[in-house]
Design a protein around this motif. Structure first.
Motif, PDB file in Angstrom:
ATOM      1  N   GLU A 196       0.812  -1.210   0.000  1.00 47.61           N
ATOM      2  CA  GLU A 196       0.000   0.000   0.000  1.00 47.61           C
ATOM      3  C   GLU A 196       0.851   1.269   0.000  1.00 47.61           C
ATOM      4  O   GLU A 196       1.965   1.274   0.501  1.00 47.61           O
ATOM      5  CB  GLU A 196      -0.859   0.050   1.282  1.00 47.61           C
TER       6      GLU A 196
ATOM      7  N   VAL B   7      -9.287   3.021   7.082  1.00 45.71           N
ATOM      8  CA  VAL B   7      -8.938   3.771   5.872  1.00 45.71           C
ATOM      9  C   VAL B   7      -8.394   2.820   4.805  1.00 45.71           C
ATOM     10  O   VAL B   7      -7.530   1.986   5.101  1.00 45.71           O
ATOM     11  CB  VAL B   7      -7.873   4.838   6.205  1.00 45.71           C
TER      12      VAL B   7
ATOM     13  N   TYR C 151      -5.399   2.443   9.721  1.00 48.11           N
ATOM     14  CA  TYR C 151      -5.145   1.989   8.345  1.00 48.11           C
ATOM     15  C   TYR C 151      -5.384   0.492   8.148  1.00 48.11           C
ATOM     16  O   TYR C 151      -5.035  -0.055   7.107  1.00 48.11           O
ATOM     17  CB  TYR C 151      -3.756   2.476   7.898  1.00 48.11           C
ATOM     18  N   GLY C 152      -5.961  -0.147   9.168  1.00 49.61           N
ATOM     19  CA  GLY C 152      -6.633  -1.416   8.905  1.00 49.61           C
ATOM     20  C   GLY C 152      -5.961  -2.715   9.288  1.00 49.61           C
ATOM     21  O   GLY C 152      -6.638  -3.687   9.594  1.00 49.61           O
TER      22      GLY C 152
HETATM   23 CA   LIG Z   1      -4.081  -0.859   5.173  1.00 48.08          CA
END
Ligand SMILES: [Ca+2]
Length: 366
Positions: free
Chosen positions: A252, A277, A262-263
């Motif tokens: 990413e 996000v 951010y996951g």
């Molecule tokens: Ca991520």
């Protein structure tokens, strides 16, 4: 460069089909054929126009760097951090002088760890001050810390400690630094414990924003979370970009904002979940293992390890332009006027080094 495209594509296919044991690891021979770079014997060629970039010929500036990790411009050349714990000064003419770094805790060069990011104070030429991120061992555990170093004319000495005890491991140590005035940005990896990236009490899997004064406590410095192993950082205007390794593919580039999640490990790549996000850019199924990034108004420039490329990502269209694809793994990139400077990373055991590797290169793009 063009002649290697077919080979490169078949390699890409092979790599894409192979198991992917560690993010940066090469599983097949690289396009780098182990021969010294021969630009100096080629006639000067006109730049190649590609997607708004005028791409020149790759020029090798210096050779025989040892597992270099990050580069920074100084008035008379370059500083290059080397994973084993040295910093090489490279003159504008390309002469390499390797220096020890005096630290109160020894650099632990393990897996992806070692002496990693460096960030120079704006007045480095006068003060000799910089920051460095390095892996070390504490009570049998792998940790990372950020220290202030000062160049005393002969060696680099530790003159301060900004933060210690960042979780580390054989892999996923983060390590990129970005100094912006009175704050320093730091990327940390998940230290192979994915859930730590979501844990607000852990410094793992985070992007930290630390006042150079050291004011505050470490958990107050957590700026964003949910990162797996962010390896590149660049600030352009008000926008902070970070590159990050995905688990299997799905690397990413994120636009980092305060307090955002951010996951990782809840989502990856372009998966969605409320409150998390999704990346500004993601690479898809095949691992690139992105590392250092640079940027200007139009492009994010990104060094990649497994992908063996230096690429430009258009900041509007996100179109990807390949700039370099024949020097092996690429660890870091620096933008200076009309040129990109970048380092190969073939000597750390994961590449296929030539007798001249690793090298600092220059590529004109305007
Ligand atoms: Ca991520």
């Amino acid at each position: 460069m063009m002649k290697r495209s077919a080979l490169f594509l078949s390699l890409l296919f092979l790599i894409g089909c192979a198991p992917q044991p560690a993010d940066e690891e090469m599983t097949e021979p690289q396009s780098n054929d182990g021969q010294p770079v021969e630009e100096s014997q080629s006639p000067v060629e006109e730049p190649t126009e590609k997607n708004g970039l005028a791409i020149g010929e790759v020029e090798s500036i210096s050779q025989k760097l040892n597992s270099p990790w990050s580069i920074a411009k100084v008035s008379d050349g370059w500083l290059v951090s080397e994973r084993g714990g040295t910093i090489s000064r490279v003159s504008d003419q390309g002469t390499v002088t390797r220096h020890e770094v005096d630290l109160t805790k020894e650099v632990l060069e393990v897996g992806e760890g070692g002496l990693l990011g460096i960030a120079l104070s704006e007045d480095f030429d006068d003060t000799g001050k910089l920051f460095a991120y390095h892996t070390y061992e504490a009570s049998g555990q792998v940790k990372n810390r950020v220290v202030e170093l000062t160049w005393n004319g002969e060696r680099f000495e530790e003159t301060g400690v900004l933060i210690e005890g960042i979780p580390g491991a054989r892999f996923h140590n983060g390590g990129r630094l970005l100094l912006d005035g009175e704050v320093i940005w730091v990327t940390t990896g998940d230290a192979l414990v994915p859930n730590l990236a979501q844990d607000e009490t852990s410094l793992a899997g985070k992007i930290l924003r630390i006042p150079v004064s050291g004011e505050g406590t470490p958990t107050e410095w957590i700026y964003s979370r949910g990162h797996r192993n962010p390896q590149g950082l660049v600030l352009v205007g008000e926008t902070l970009y970070a590159s990050e390794h995905g688990d299997t593919g799905h690397d990413e580039v994120n636009v980092i904002r305060e307090g955002q999640n951010y996951g990782w490990p809840l989502i990856e790549g372009d998966q969605t979940k409320e409150g998390l996000v999704i990346p500004w850019f993601e690479v898809g199924e095949t691992s690139w293992a992105p590392s250092g990034i640079a940027a200007d108004e139009e492009y994010v420039y990104m060094a990649t390890l497994r992908h063996n490329q230096l690429v430009a990502i258009n900041r509007q269209s996100k179109e990807v332009t390949t700039l370099v694809e024949d020097v092996g793994r690429i660890r870091d990139v620096w933008l200076e006027e009309d040129s990109l400077y970048f380092i190969s990373n073939n000597t750390d055991g994961r590449g296929n080094p030539s007798s001249e590797d690793d090298q600092l290169y220059r590529l004109t793009i305007r």
